[in-house]
Design a protein around this motif. Structure first.
Motif, short mmCIF file in Angstrom:
data_model
loop_
_atom_site.label_atom_id
_atom_site.label_comp_id
_atom_site.label_asym_id
_atom_site.label_seq_id
_atom_site.Cartn_x
_atom_site.Cartn_y
_atom_site.Cartn_z
N ILE A 1 0.85 -1.18 0.00
CA ILE A 1 0.00 0.00 0.00
C ILE A 1 0.89 1.24 0.00
O ILE A 1 1.95 1.25 0.65
N THR B 1 -3.92 7.11 -2.94
CA THR B 1 -3.68 5.85 -2.25
C THR B 1 -3.71 4.73 -3.28
O THR B 1 -4.63 4.67 -4.10
N ILE C 1 -3.22 0.43 -3.71
CA ILE C 1 -3.12 -0.89 -3.08
C ILE C 1 -2.80 -1.89 -4.18
O ILE C 1 -3.50 -1.93 -5.21
#
Length: 318
Positions: free
Chosen positions: A278, A299, A301
């Motif tokens: 992440i 963000t 992931i």
């Protein structure tokens, strides 16, 4: 966006051993998001030994390395972990940072190292597209230009399962012909057509998902990086602060930009060939025409599988 596939990217590398301790590198982008034809990224000669007789030269090169010609500058540690056109295997994620500090410039770097300590000083022409023209682009009031100087120092130590690498870097150029420190990538972004109003006309916005503060006339940038790995757990952090200005008359004062990022990666298996990761990345900057600072955060992931050490399959959610 609709169903389909993006144009494949490809790189070609030539690594040539010219002599004992002397090697040459040449990289060409064969097909990329930014250019679908071939473009030379750059090349350099690296000296780990010098072809001179004498004990002095042998003793010096036990601690020194020299790189010269047109090359990817070694500012910060983040550029070692970014996707570079068709070469993405060193990046656990699909894309690099929002503000992508990367440039290829003509110059040289000298490294000194002893044990876990190392240092580097570099000097270049300060731009990706070099010229001997006296006047820089749109700088009628000041035709002068100066070289860029940059530094790096740090420590890299492994004790058992623990590896720690801490570095600090600086890139300084007060009068560039056209600095592209945050816009020097000729490969383009891996976020094809994301937030792109021109749809399939990808070359209109080949850098989707990136932010360029446009410090094209002057730039002073500083980056600190921390890498910590213990067994399968890996942390990589970045703090960067920059200030500079562009060519335009509407941008006479120096502006600032700050960037922070943290990668957390956990590698599984005896060979650590599976991983989950992440990343959080945030940028805030002053821009001409905006009364408040611009802020962008992202963000990502991701998960990956090394089928072999040279074959990586990965998927990402952003």
């Amino acid at each position: 966006m609709g169903p389909g596939f993006n144009l494949a990217m490809a790189d070609m590398y030539f690594d040539v051993q010219l002599a004992d301790g002397i090697c040459l590198d040449l990289t060409t982008y064969l097909s990329t998001h930014h250019h679908n034809e071939s473009w030379v990224k750059g090349g350099y000669i690296q000296f780990d030994k010098l072809p001179f007789k004498g004990q002095f030269w042998s003793d010096l090169m036990k601690y020194a390395t020299i790189k010269i010609v047109h090359m990817e500058i070694n500012y910060g540690d983040q550029h070692f972990r970014r996707s570079d056109a068709g070469n993405t295997i060193q990046n656990s994620f699909s894309e690099g940072y929002i503000a992508d500090a990367y440039s290829t410039e003509i110059g040289g770097e000298v490294y000194l190292r002893k044990g876990p300590l190392f240092g580097m000083i570099g000097i270049t022409n300060g731009t990706i597209n070099s010229s001997i023209a006296k006047q820089g682009e749109d700088v009628a009031q000041d035709s002068s230009k100066k070289a860029a100087v940059y530094f790096k120092g740090g420590v890299d130590q492994t004790i058992g399962k623990l590896r720690v690498r801490l570095t600090g870097s600086a890139y300084l150029n007060n009068k560039s012909q056209r600095s592209v420190l945050y816009g020097g990538d000729r490969g383009g972004s891996w976020y094809f057509a994301v937030m792109n109003p021109d749809g399939d006309n990808l070359t209109i916005n080949a850098f989707s998902g990136r932010f360029n503060p446009n410090f094209s006339r002057s730039v002073q940038s500083y980056m600190a990086n921390a890498f910590i790995k213990y067994a399968g757990l890996e942390l990589f952090g970045t703090y960067e602060t920059s200030n500079g200005s562009s060519y335009t008359a509407s941008d006479p004062t120096r502006r600032t930009m700050n960037q922070k990022a943290i990668d957390v990666i956990y590698r599984l298996g005896k060979e650590e060939n599976l991983y989950g990761a992440i990343r959080y990345n945030v940028v805030d900057a002053e821009m001409p025409g905006f009364s408040e600072r611009v802020k962008i955060d992202r963000t990502a992931i991701t998960g990956g599988w090394f089928l072999t050490r040279n074959i990586l399959l990965k998927a990402e959610y952003v």
